[in-house]
Design an enzyme around this catalytic site. Structure first.
Site, PDB file in Angstrom:
ATOM      1  N   ARG A  80       0.832  -1.202   0.000  1.00  0.00           N
ATOM      2  CA  ARG A  80       0.000   0.000   0.000  1.00  0.00           C
ATOM      3  C   ARG A  80       0.872   1.259   0.000  1.00  0.00           C
ATOM      4  O   ARG A  80       0.537   2.260  -0.621  1.00  0.00           O
ATOM      5  CB  ARG A  80      -0.964  -0.017   1.178  1.00  0.00           C
ATOM      6  CG  ARG A  80      -2.001   1.097   1.102  1.00  0.00           C
ATOM      7  CD  ARG A  80      -3.088   0.922   2.131  1.00  0.00           C
ATOM      8  NE  ARG A  80      -2.587   1.105   3.484  1.00  0.00           N
ATOM      9  CZ  ARG A  80      -3.305   0.876   4.584  1.00  0.00           C
ATOM     10  NH1 ARG A  80      -4.547   0.450   4.484  1.00  0.00           N
ATOM     11  NH2 ARG A  80      -2.785   1.072   5.771  1.00  0.00           N
ATOM     12  N   LYS A 183      -2.588   6.889   1.177  1.00  0.00           N
ATOM     13  CA  LYS A 183      -2.438   7.242   2.593  1.00  0.00           C
ATOM     14  C   LYS A 183      -1.454   8.410   2.694  1.00  0.00           C
ATOM     15  O   LYS A 183      -0.288   8.236   3.010  1.00  0.00           O
ATOM     16  CB  LYS A 183      -1.958   6.026   3.403  1.00  0.00           C
ATOM     17  CG  LYS A 183      -2.421   6.073   4.856  1.00  0.00           C
ATOM     18  CD  LYS A 183      -2.217   4.742   5.554  1.00  0.00           C
ATOM     19  CE  LYS A 183      -2.652   4.792   6.989  1.00  0.00           C
ATOM     20  NZ  LYS A 183      -4.126   4.765   7.172  1.00  0.00           N
ATOM     21  N   GLU A 219     -16.305   6.878   3.447  1.00  0.00           N
ATOM     22  CA  GLU A 219     -15.690   6.279   4.625  1.00  0.00           C
ATOM     23  C   GLU A 219     -15.652   7.303   5.742  1.00  0.00           C
ATOM     24  O   GLU A 219     -16.057   8.458   5.566  1.00  0.00           O
ATOM     25  CB  GLU A 219     -14.278   5.750   4.325  1.00  0.00           C
ATOM     26  CG  GLU A 219     -13.244   6.820   4.036  1.00  0.00           C
ATOM     27  CD  GLU A 219     -11.815   6.259   3.990  1.00  0.00           C
ATOM     28  OE1 GLU A 219     -11.492   5.374   4.793  1.00  0.00           O
ATOM     29  OE2 GLU A 219     -11.031   6.734   3.150  1.00  0.00           O
TER      30      GLU A 219
HETATM   31  C1  PLP Z   1      -5.243   4.056   7.410  1.00  0.00           C
HETATM   32  C2  PLP Z   1      -6.626   4.394   7.015  1.00  0.00           C
HETATM   33  C3  PLP Z   1      -7.696   3.485   7.184  1.00  0.00           C
HETATM   34  C4  PLP Z   1      -7.548   2.162   7.865  1.00  0.00           C
HETATM   35  O1  PLP Z   1      -6.711   1.268   7.196  1.00  0.00           O
HETATM   36  P1  PLP Z   1      -6.111   0.004   7.957  1.00  0.00           P
HETATM   37  O2  PLP Z   1      -5.171  -0.575   6.982  1.00  0.00           O
HETATM   38  O3  PLP Z   1      -7.232  -0.901   8.273  1.00  0.00           O
HETATM   39  O4  PLP Z   1      -5.455   0.530   9.195  1.00  0.00           O
HETATM   40  C5  PLP Z   1      -8.942   3.866   6.698  1.00  0.00           C
HETATM   41  N1  PLP Z   1      -9.145   5.072   6.136  1.00  0.00           N
HETATM   42  C6  PLP Z   1      -8.149   5.970   5.976  1.00  0.00           C
HETATM   43  C7  PLP Z   1      -8.446   7.264   5.345  1.00  0.00           C
HETATM   44  C8  PLP Z   1      -6.860   5.662   6.417  1.00  0.00           C
HETATM   45  O5  PLP Z   1      -5.889   6.566   6.261  1.00  0.00           O
END
Ligand code: PLP
Length: 340
Positions: A80, A183, A219
Site C-alpha cells: 500500500r 495514505k 468512509e
Molecule cells: C489508514 C486508514 C484506514 C484504515 O486502514 P487500515 O489498513 O485498516 O489501518 C482507513 N481510512 C483511511 C483514510 C486511512 O488513512
C-alpha cells in the site's frame, strides 16, 4: 522509560530507543540505518513541507500468551505504501526492505512491546517524505524512509463499545479522482476542520459521503465503513476511499464464517435497512456505530437501541483480535512472528 503503565497508554507519541531509516539518492535506496535520534535534519525547502510529498503507514505488532511477537499483515502495508508513493510521484520503497525495516525496529525496541495481558500493542509508523531542496512544483529527487514505534494502549479501555458518527455535508475529505485512495497526510489535513466540528458535537468521527453526488457512503475520516444485514457484510466501493487492510481482513473473515460479502456503492437511504454498522481500521479493528446523524438533513439512522455493539460485529472483532494475539490459528497467513 522505566515503568510503562501499559493499560493507561492512549494513542500518543512515546519515545522508544531506536528508529530505522533509509535515504533515496541518485535513484537508489541506502542500506537500513539504525539511529536513536528523534530528529530529521531537513532543508527548509524540502518538498514534503511545501507540496505535501508525504505518505505514511500504520500497523501493529502484538505479544501473545506464548510471549512471541506477531506483526499483522505487514506485506500489505508495504504494498500500500508503494501504491500511495506512485500516487504522488514518489519512488517506491522496496517490499523486502520495508519488511526488514519493520522487523529490525521491533527487535531493537523489544522492551516496548506490551505484554499479552495488557491488551495493548506496539504501533508501527512508517513514513516516506520528499527531502530535496526545491521551490519549483515538481517531485523531489531525494527521499527519506523512516519507521518508528510506540506502545499504544487498548483502544476499548472499558470494553467493546459503540459510538455515534455524523455526516456533515459541507465538507469533503477527498475528490473522486483525487488522492483519497492514497495514505497521504494531505487527506488528514483536509479532514481536520470537519473532525473538530464533529468532536465538539459529541460524535466520534465524521462519516463522509461521496464528494461528487453526495449520494453514497464513502468512509469515515481515518477508518472504512461497513454495514451488516441479512447475513451480509457490505462495504463501500469508491475511488476516493483508502483501502483498509482491516476491512480486507474482515471481508475474508465474514466469508469464512458463511456470510455473504458485498463491496459496492451504498446509497445513504440504505442505512435504514442495516442491522449493524461500524468503522474499521488498525487502531480499533472495529469501532461499532450505534447511530449515524445526517446532521444537515436532520435525519438519524439507529442501529442499536441500547447503544451496544451487534452480535456479528462482536464476533468479527473477537476473531480478528484472536488471530492478531495468536489465540486463534492464523489460517490466512496474516501473521509474521518475530523475536525469540
Ligand atoms: C489508514 C486508514 C484506514 C484504515 O486502514 P487500515 O489498513 O485498516 O489501518 C482507513 N481510512 C483511511 C483514510 C486511512 O488513512
Amino acid at each position: 522509560m522505566r515503568n510503562i503503565n501499559w493499560t493507561e497508554l492512549s494513542f500518543g507519541y512515546v519515545k522508544a530507543d531506536y528508529n530505522v531509516r533509509s535515504y533515496y539518492c541518485e535513484g537508489k535506496w541506502s542500506d537500513l540505518e539504525i539511529t536513536n535520534s528523534e530528529q530529521i535534519p531537513m532543508h527548509m525547502s524540502a518538498t514534503c513541507l511545501h507540496y505535501g510529498q508525504e505518505v505514511f503507514e500504520g500497523l501493529k505488532a502484538f505479544r501473545g500468551k506464548d510471549k512471541k511477537i506477531r506483526i499483522f499483515r505487514m506485506r500489505e502495508n508495504a504494498l500500500r505504501m508503494q501504491f500511495s508513493a506512485r500516487g504522488i510521484l514518489m519512488p517506491e520503497f522496496p517490499v523486502d526492505m520495508f519488511e526488514k525495516a519493520i522487523i529490525t525496529v521491533i527487535n531493537k525496541n523489544e522492551r516496548f512491546v506490551p505484554p499479552y495481558e495488557s491488551g495493548a500493542a506496539l504501533y508501527i509508523r512508517p513514513l516516506l517524505i520528499g527531502m530535496s531542496a526545491q521551490v519549483g512544483v515538481k517531485a523531489a529527487s531525494e527521499y527519506l524512509f523512516v519507521v518508528f514505534v510506540m506502545p499504544v494502549g487498548p483502544y476499548f479501555k472499558e470494553g467493546f463499545k459503540a459510538t455515534s458518527v455524523g455526516i456533515f455535508r459541507a465538507y469533503d475529505r477527498a475528490a473522486p479522482l483525487g488522492t483519497g485512495a492514497y495514505k497521504v497526510g494531505g487527506n488528514y489535513a483536509a479532514s481536520l476542520v470537519a473532525g473538530e466540528i464533529a468532536y465538539e458535537k459529541g460524535y466520534s468521527a465524521v462519516l463522509y459521503l461521496d464528494a461528487k453526488e453526495k449520494k453514497y457512503i464513502d468512509e469515515c475520516g481515518p477508518a472504512n465503513f461497513f454495514g451488516i444485514k441479512s447475513n451480509t457484510y457490505i462495504t463501500p466501493k469508491s475511488s476516493s476511499i483508502l483501502s483498509s487492510i482491516t476491512n480486507k481482513s474482515l471481508m475474508q473473515l465474514a466469508d469464512s464464517i458463511g456470510m455473504k460479502v458485498e463491496r459496492r456503492q451504498i446509497p445513504i437511504e440504505e442505512l435504514i435497512t442495516l442491522e449493524e454498522a461500524g468503522m474499521c481500521g488498525t487502531a480499533a479493528v472495529i469501532s461499532p456505530i450505534y447511530r449515524i446523524d445526517d446532521v444537515d438533513k436532520n435525519q438519524s439512522y439507529i442501529f442499536s437501541k441500547d447503544g451496544k455493539p451487534g452480535p456479528i460485529s462482536i464476533k468479527l472483532y473477537n476473531k480478528l483480535k484472536a488471530i492478531q494475539y495468536g489465540d486463534e490459528e492464523d489460517k490466512f497467513g496474516w501473521v509474521t512472528i518475530v523475536g525469540k
